[in-house]
Design a protein around this motif. Structure first.
Motif, PDB file in Angstrom:
ATOM      1  N   LYS A   1      12.002  -3.071  -7.335  1.00 17.93           N
ATOM      2  CA  LYS A   1      13.239  -2.531  -7.913  1.00 17.93           C
ATOM      3  C   LYS A   1      14.457  -3.216  -7.304  1.00 17.93           C
ATOM      4  CE  LYS A   1      11.897   2.201  -9.196  1.00 17.93           C
ATOM      5  NZ  LYS A   1      12.039   3.644  -8.860  1.00 17.93           N
TER       6      LYS A   1
ATOM      7  N   LYS B   1       0.476   7.527 -12.941  1.00 16.20           N
ATOM      8  CA  LYS B   1       1.945   7.539 -12.990  1.00 16.20           C
ATOM      9  C   LYS B   1       2.500   6.475 -12.041  1.00 16.20           C
ATOM     10  CE  LYS B   1       6.092   9.393 -13.855  1.00 16.20           C
ATOM     11  NZ  LYS B   1       6.951   8.697 -12.900  1.00 16.20           N
ATOM     12  N   MET B   2       1.825   6.280 -10.902  1.00 18.04           N
ATOM     13  CA  MET B   2       2.232   5.234  -9.952  1.00 18.04           C
ATOM     14  C   MET B   2       2.194   3.861 -10.604  1.00 18.04           C
ATOM     15  SD  MET B   2       0.502   5.846  -6.235  1.00 18.04           S
ATOM     16  CE  MET B   2      -1.153   5.842  -6.918  1.00 18.04           C
TER      17      MET B   2
ATOM     18  N   PRO C   1       3.517   2.465  -4.402  1.00 18.75           N
ATOM     19  CA  PRO C   1       4.903   2.967  -4.415  1.00 18.75           C
ATOM     20  C   PRO C   1       5.855   2.073  -3.627  1.00 18.75           C
ATOM     21  CG  PRO C   1       3.364   4.764  -4.008  1.00 18.75           C
ATOM     22  CD  PRO C   1       2.580   3.501  -3.915  1.00 18.75           C
TER      23      PRO C   1
ATOM     24  N   GLN D   1       2.248   3.249 -13.831  1.00 17.99           N
ATOM     25  CA  GLN D   1       3.232   3.176 -14.907  1.00 17.99           C
ATOM     26  C   GLN D   1       4.609   2.867 -14.347  1.00 17.99           C
ATOM     27  OE1 GLN D   1       2.568   3.538 -18.469  1.00 17.99           O
ATOM     28  NE2 GLN D   1       4.524   2.462 -18.259  1.00 17.99           N
ATOM     29  N   ASP D   2       4.938   3.467 -13.192  1.00 20.76           N
ATOM     30  CA  ASP D   2       6.223   3.193 -12.548  1.00 20.76           C
ATOM     31  C   ASP D   2       6.345   1.711 -12.188  1.00 20.76           C
ATOM     32  OD1 ASP D   2       6.896   5.838 -12.772  1.00 20.76           O
ATOM     33  OD2 ASP D   2       6.394   6.351 -10.692  1.00 20.76           O
ATOM     34  N   LEU D   3       5.259   1.149 -11.658  1.00 21.78           N
ATOM     35  CA  LEU D   3       5.257  -0.276 -11.311  1.00 21.78           C
ATOM     36  C   LEU D   3       5.410  -1.128 -12.565  1.00 21.78           C
ATOM     37  CD1 LEU D   3       4.828  -2.686  -9.429  1.00 21.78           C
ATOM     38  CD2 LEU D   3       2.359  -2.303  -9.584  1.00 21.78           C
TER      39      LEU D   3
ATOM     40  N   ASP E   1       6.795  -0.324 -15.394  1.00 26.65           N
ATOM     41  CA  ASP E   1       8.142  -0.175 -15.956  1.00 26.65           C
ATOM     42  C   ASP E   1       9.140  -1.087 -15.254  1.00 26.65           C
ATOM     43  OD1 ASP E   1       7.203   1.704 -17.724  1.00 26.65           O
ATOM     44  OD2 ASP E   1       7.870   3.433 -16.555  1.00 26.65           O
ATOM     45  N   VAL E   2       8.980  -1.243 -13.946  1.00 24.63           N
ATOM     46  CA  VAL E   2       9.919  -2.058 -13.172  1.00 24.63           C
ATOM     47  C   VAL E   2       9.807  -3.530 -13.535  1.00 24.63           C
ATOM     48  CG1 VAL E   2      10.463  -2.893 -10.842  1.00 24.63           C
ATOM     49  CG2 VAL E   2      10.076  -0.453 -11.231  1.00 24.63           C
TER      50      VAL E   2
ATOM     51  N   THR F   1       6.577  -1.002  -5.615  1.00 25.27           N
ATOM     52  CA  THR F   1       7.480  -0.663  -6.721  1.00 25.27           C
ATOM     53  C   THR F   1       8.926  -0.603  -6.240  1.00 25.27           C
ATOM     54  OG1 THR F   1       5.727   0.616  -7.789  1.00 25.27           O
ATOM     55  CG2 THR F   1       7.977   1.050  -8.506  1.00 25.27           C
ATOM     56  N   GLU F   2       9.138   0.023  -5.104  1.00 20.92           N
ATOM     57  CA  GLU F   2      10.490   0.136  -4.548  1.00 20.92           C
ATOM     58  C   GLU F   2      11.068  -1.225  -4.204  1.00 20.92           C
ATOM     59  OE1 GLU F   2      12.511   2.759  -4.449  1.00 20.92           O
ATOM     60  OE2 GLU F   2      10.891   3.716  -5.589  1.00 20.92           O
TER      61      GLU F   2
END
Length: 345
Positions: free
Chosen positions: A341, A242-243, A334, A245-247, A249-250, A337-338
Motif C-alpha cells: 500500500k 479476505k486477507m 497482512p 482479497q485485500d492483497l 485489491d492493492v 499488503t501494508e
C-alpha cells in the motif's frame, strides 16, 4: 490405411454465438509450430450457422486455409450434427493431425469424432511436439519419424505419459484452454476459404433444444488475469481469504485457489487453478498456503513470476517458485499488503 494420404494440421475452431473462443487461436498457434517440421499447412475447421464472417480472424491467428461448414442445423452446438460435420471433413480432406479444445464442447465432440473416423484420441494434452516414436530406438522395432508426440498427466497427475498414434490417422488430441499460446495476430492476413457441406438430415439422434438460459456470473475469468493471488488449504478458512482479497485489491490482482479450497466450499470452482481447474499464465502468481502438488502446478507453472508463501520449507511449491517466503501466512500476508500500500501510494 495409407498414411501417406493424410496431410496437414487441422484445428477445430470453436465458436459460440458466432464469436470465436480463445482456445481456437491458441490451437492455431501450436498448429503453426507442428506444421513447420512437417512442411505442411494449417487449416481451421469452422462449423456453425452464419459464421463466414469469422474467417479473417482465423487467418490473422495463423490459418492458411479455413474449411467452413455452414448450415442452419449448426446454429447451436448439438452433438450429432457437429460430430457429423467434423468427421465428414476429416474423411473428405484427410488431415494428418486434428486438434480440438478440451472445453465442454470439445470434450463431447472429440471422442465421438475419433470413434467415427476410427482413430485414437489423447485427451488433456499439456505438450505437443513432432518427433520419433518409440522415443528411444528399440532393437527389432521400427522407429517411426515425424509422429505427433502427445504428453499428458497420467495416474492422477502422479506421472507424465507421452503417447503416439503411429498406425492410424489422423492423430487427434484435445488441449485445455490456456495451455498453448496464440501468436501475435498478423493484420490483414488472408486464408484460402473452402466451403463444404456434407448435408444434414435430422433424425432421432438430433437433440431438440427447447430453450437456452445463459448464466450470469460476477466471477472474473482468472485466465485473463495479469496478477493472481491464489490460496490453498493452508489459508485455513473461507473467512481468511479476505486477507488474500485485500492483497489482490492493492496490486490490481484477482483471487484464485487450489482444488482443496473448492472441495471445502470456500470458493467457487470457476476460481480453481490446476489440472482439474484452469490453466493460467499471469505475469505474477502468488501461491499462498499451497503445497504445490503436481495437479496444481500443472495449471500455473508457466506464470512469469511465482511467489510462494508457506510455513513448510520443504513444500514442493518452492521447487517451481521464483521467490519463496517461509513463515506464517497470517502474519506475512497482512504485512506484505501494508508495505505494498505504501509503495502504491
Amino acid at each position: 490405411m495409407n498414411l501417406e494420404e493424410y496431410k496437414g494440421v487441422y484445428v477445430f475452431a470453436q465458436q459460440v454465438d458466432n464469436e470465436l473462443s480463445s482456445i481456437a487461436f491458441e490451437l492455431l498457434g501450436k498448429a503453426k509450430e507442428l506444421a513447420a517440421p512437417l512442411n505442411t499447412e494449417v487449416t481451421a475447421v469452422l462449423i456453425g450457422s452464419g459464421v463466414k464472417g469469422l474467417v479473417d480472424q482465423l487467418a490473422e491467428y495463423g490459418a492458411d486455409k479455413v474449411i467452413v461448414v455452414d448450415d442452419p442445423e449448426l446454429k447451436e452446438y448439438r452433438t450429432e450434427p457437429y460430430a457429423h460435420a467434423l468427421s465428414s471433413v476429416i474423411n473428405e480432406y484427410k488431415p494428418e493431425i486434428v486438434l480440438v479444445g478440451a472445453t465442454a464442447i470439445g470434450r463431447d465432440l472429440g471422442p465421438r469424432v475419433s470413434a467415427r473416423v476410427a482413430t485414437g484420441l489423447t485427451a488433456d494434452c499439456t505438450v505437443l511436439e513432432i518427433g520419433d516414436f518409440p522415443l528411444n530406438a528399440i532393437p527389432g522395432q521400427e522407429q517411426k519419424h515425424n509422429q505427433l508426440l502427445m504428453t499428458r498427466p497420467a495416474f492422477g497427475g502422479n506421472t507424465i505419459a507421452t503417447i503416439a498414434c503411429p498406425d492410424n490417422r489422423p492423430q487427434m488430441a484435445t488441449v485445455r484452454p490456456g495451455v498453448m499460446q496464440k501468436i501475435d495476430p498478423i493484420a490483414g492476413a488472408k486464408a484460402e476459404v473452402i466451403e463444404y457441406n456434407p448435408g444434414f438430415i435430422p433424425d432421432n439422434k438430433y437433440v431438440e433444444i427447447l430453450d437456452i438460459v445463459k448464466e450470469l456470473s460476477d466471477t472474473v475469468d482468472i485466465m485473463d488475469a495479469k496478477i493472481l493471488v491464489s490460496g490453498g488449504r493452508g489459508v485455513g478458512s473461507a473467512e481468511n481469504f479476505k486477507m488474500l482479497q485485500d492483497l489482490a485489491d492493492v496490486i490490481g490482482g484477482t483471487v484464485s485457489c487450489s482444488r482443496a479450497v473448492v472441495d471445502n466450499g470456500w470458493l467457487p470452482k470457476e476460481l480453481q487453478v490446476g489440472q482439474t481447474g484452469k490453466t493460467v499464465r499471469p505475469n505474477v502468481y502468488f501461491a499462498i498456503g499451497i503445497s504445490g502438488a503436481i495437479q496444481h502446478t500443472a495449471g500455473m507453472e508457466e506464470s512469469d513470476i511465482i511467489i510462494a508463501i508457506n510455513k513448510d520449507d520443504s513444500a514442493p511449491i518452492f521447487d517451481v517458485a521464483d521467490y519463496g517466503i517461509v513463515g506464517d501466512l497470517n502474519k506475512i500476508v497482512p504485512k506484505l499488503t501494508e508495505e505494498l500500500k505504501k509503495v502504491v501510494k
